[in-house]
Enzyme design. Sequence first.
Site, PDB file in Angstrom:
ATOM      1  N   CYS A 251      -4.785   2.421  -3.528  1.00  0.00           N
ATOM      2  CA  CYS A 251      -4.078   2.799  -3.099  1.00  0.00           C
ATOM      3  C   CYS A 251      -2.450   1.713  -3.344  1.00  0.00           C
ATOM      4  O   CYS A 251      -1.430   2.060  -2.725  1.00  0.00           O
ATOM      5  CB  CYS A 251      -3.762   2.895  -1.566  1.00  0.00           C
ATOM      6  SG  CYS A 251      -5.097   4.297  -1.424  1.00  0.00           S
TER       7      CYS A 251
ATOM      8  N   LYS B 267     -10.312  -0.773  10.980  1.00  0.00           N
ATOM      9  CA  LYS B 267     -10.318  -1.751   9.821  1.00  0.00           C
ATOM     10  C   LYS B 267     -10.266  -2.887  10.687  1.00  0.00           C
ATOM     11  O   LYS B 267     -10.652  -3.845  10.665  1.00  0.00           O
ATOM     12  CB  LYS B 267      -9.140  -1.778   9.275  1.00  0.00           C
ATOM     13  CG  LYS B 267      -8.856  -0.636   8.498  1.00  0.00           C
ATOM     14  CD  LYS B 267      -8.035  -0.872   7.299  1.00  0.00           C
ATOM     15  CE  LYS B 267      -6.923   0.095   6.381  1.00  0.00           C
ATOM     16  NZ  LYS B 267      -7.826   0.375   4.935  1.00  0.00           N
TER      17      LYS B 267
ATOM     18  N   ASP C 268       3.628  -4.132   8.369  1.00  0.00           N
ATOM     19  CA  ASP C 268       2.164  -2.862   8.235  1.00  0.00           C
ATOM     20  C   ASP C 268       0.733  -4.451   8.143  1.00  0.00           C
ATOM     21  O   ASP C 268      -0.177  -5.044   7.414  1.00  0.00           O
ATOM     22  CB  ASP C 268       2.207  -2.811   6.983  1.00  0.00           C
ATOM     23  CG  ASP C 268       1.204  -2.199   6.489  1.00  0.00           C
ATOM     24  OD1 ASP C 268      -0.350  -2.458   6.732  1.00  0.00           O
ATOM     25  OD2 ASP C 268       0.155  -1.498   5.117  1.00  0.00           O
TER      26      ASP C 268
ATOM     27  N   HIS D 152       1.144  -1.228  -0.233  1.00  0.00           N
ATOM     28  CA  HIS D 152       0.124   0.053   0.227  1.00  0.00           C
ATOM     29  C   HIS D 152       0.938   0.889  -0.027  1.00  0.00           C
ATOM     30  O   HIS D 152       1.980   1.115   0.336  1.00  0.00           O
ATOM     31  CB  HIS D 152      -1.012   0.108   1.354  1.00  0.00           C
ATOM     32  CG  HIS D 152      -1.930   0.774   1.648  1.00  0.00           C
ATOM     33  ND1 HIS D 152      -1.649   2.370   1.311  1.00  0.00           N
ATOM     34  CD2 HIS D 152      -3.259   0.929   1.130  1.00  0.00           C
ATOM     35  CE1 HIS D 152      -2.553   2.931   2.207  1.00  0.00           C
ATOM     36  NE2 HIS D 152      -3.565   2.090   1.616  1.00  0.00           N
TER      37      HIS D 152
ATOM     38  N   GLN E 254      -4.054  -5.200   7.092  1.00  0.00           N
ATOM     39  CA  GLN E 254      -5.331  -5.621   6.963  1.00  0.00           C
ATOM     40  C   GLN E 254      -5.388  -7.339   7.550  1.00  0.00           C
ATOM     41  O   GLN E 254      -6.318  -7.958   7.369  1.00  0.00           O
ATOM     42  CB  GLN E 254      -4.954  -5.963   5.260  1.00  0.00           C
ATOM     43  CG  GLN E 254      -5.279  -4.498   3.867  1.00  0.00           C
ATOM     44  CD  GLN E 254      -7.044  -4.202   4.408  1.00  0.00           C
ATOM     45  OE1 GLN E 254      -7.487  -5.273   4.239  1.00  0.00           O
ATOM     46  NE2 GLN E 254      -7.193  -3.160   3.453  1.00  0.00           N
TER      47      GLN E 254
END
Length: 405
Positions: free
Chosen positions: A363, A225, A199, A122, A202
Site C-alpha cells: 500500500c 493492529k 499515522d 501508506h 504501525q
Amino acid sequence: MTFDVNALRAEFPILSRKIDGKPLVYLDSAASTQKPQAVIDAITSFYTECNANVHRGAHALSDEATRRYEKARDSVSKFVNANRREEVIWTSGTTESINLVANGLAQRLDPNDEVVVTEMEHHANLVTWQQACEKAGATLKIAKINDAGELDIESFKDQLSERTRLVAFPHVSNALGTVNPIVELTQIAKSTGAWVLVDGAQGIAHGGVDVQAIGCDFYAFSGHKLFGPTGIGVLWGRFDVLNAWPVWQTGGEMISDVEYLSATWGALPNRLEAGTPNIAGAIGLGAAIEWFLQQDITALQQHEAQLIASAMEQGEAFEGMRLVGTAKNKIGVMSFLLDNAHPGDVGFILDRQGVAIRTGDNCAQPLMKRLGIGGTARASFSIYNTLEEVDALFAALRKAKSMLG
Ligand code: PMP
C-alpha cells in the site's frame, strides 16, 4: 517479571493452528495482529450478555452496553495519555481517522496553503491529503527519504513554510519498519504553526504512546493492529483542535438540536461520531488495551528488538537477498527481495511451508517507485513471535531460493 513467549502465545488460540499439517508461522502482524482470548471473550460476552444500542435505551441492556463501550474509551484515553476522554474519537480504523481530519482540513484550506507528508507514506496517509489539497487547490509537498528508508530531516524542513497548514507522517513505516523521530518532527513542524497528524497504525502496538509527550494534534490508529478487532479505530485529537474541527458525517448521536431546515451539533466526542457505532469493536479494542497493559511492556519491547535484530542479521548474511529498508532505528518489519524471484512466488512457496508473509506494494506504490522496485516480500513480527520462527522463515527462504533459482 520474566518474559515467557510460550505463555504469551498460549493466549492466542490461532497460533496453535496448522497450515497443511505444518505449524503456522504468522509473520504478517503489520497487516493485522492476532487476537488474545481476552479480546475474543470480551466480544462474545457483549453479544451474549448485553447486546443493545448505546446511549439510547431506557433499559438495563442498553445501560450495560453503554457502560462497557464508554469504559473502552477510557482505556484508550489512558493508553495514549490523553488529557481528556473526549479527545478519543471512535472511527473504523486509521484510514477513516485520517479521512475525518482531511475532510475538515479541505474545508479550511486556501489555494495558497500547503500540506506536507513524506516519501514513506501508506496510501491512507497520502491519497487522502492529495484529495483534500485538490478540493481546495492547495499544494501537497513531499519530504524525501534516504536509500536506507530514513526520513531526510533537512528535506523535511525544506518543505515547511508559513504556508504549511498540516504536516502528516508515519510513526513507523509499514513497508520499511523505519521508526521516525516523531517528537523531533512534531517540534519542527509545529514551529510553522501547522497542525500535526501522526499515522500511528504501525506505531501503536510496540509499546506505550504518549500523545502529550509527542506534542502532535492528531494521532490515528487501528484496533486490528493492536490485538483488537477489525472495523474499529481511533482518532485522538487535542481537545481545542477537535472541538473546532468541522463536523463530517451527520446523523443520529452527533446533534444537539434539529429543526426541519437546520441543526446544531452536540459536544465532543459525539459531534464527530454519527450513527450507531461499532460497539462490539470498541469493547474488543478496550479489552485488547487492558490485556496489553497487563504485560511487561519493557520485556515485550526487548523481545521485539531481538526478533528484528535476528531477522536483519540473517537477512544480511543471506546470499541473493536485498533488504529493503535498513534504517538504524527500525522495528517490526523486514522487507526484502530475492534475486531473480518475484515476491509473489516467494510468498507462495513460504505459505506452503506454513510461513505467512505479505507480498506486493505494501500500500505504498510511490515509495516502491522511489526505491526503484515494484514491491517486496515483507515479514513482520509481533510480541508473540519467537526466535525459532525467525529461523523457520530463513529455512523456508532457503527452500524458496533453491526452487526459484
Ligand atoms: N497507515 C499505515 C502506516 C498502515 O500500515 C496502515 C495499514 N496497513 C494504514 C495506515 C491503514 O490502516 P487501516 O487499513 O487499518 O485503516
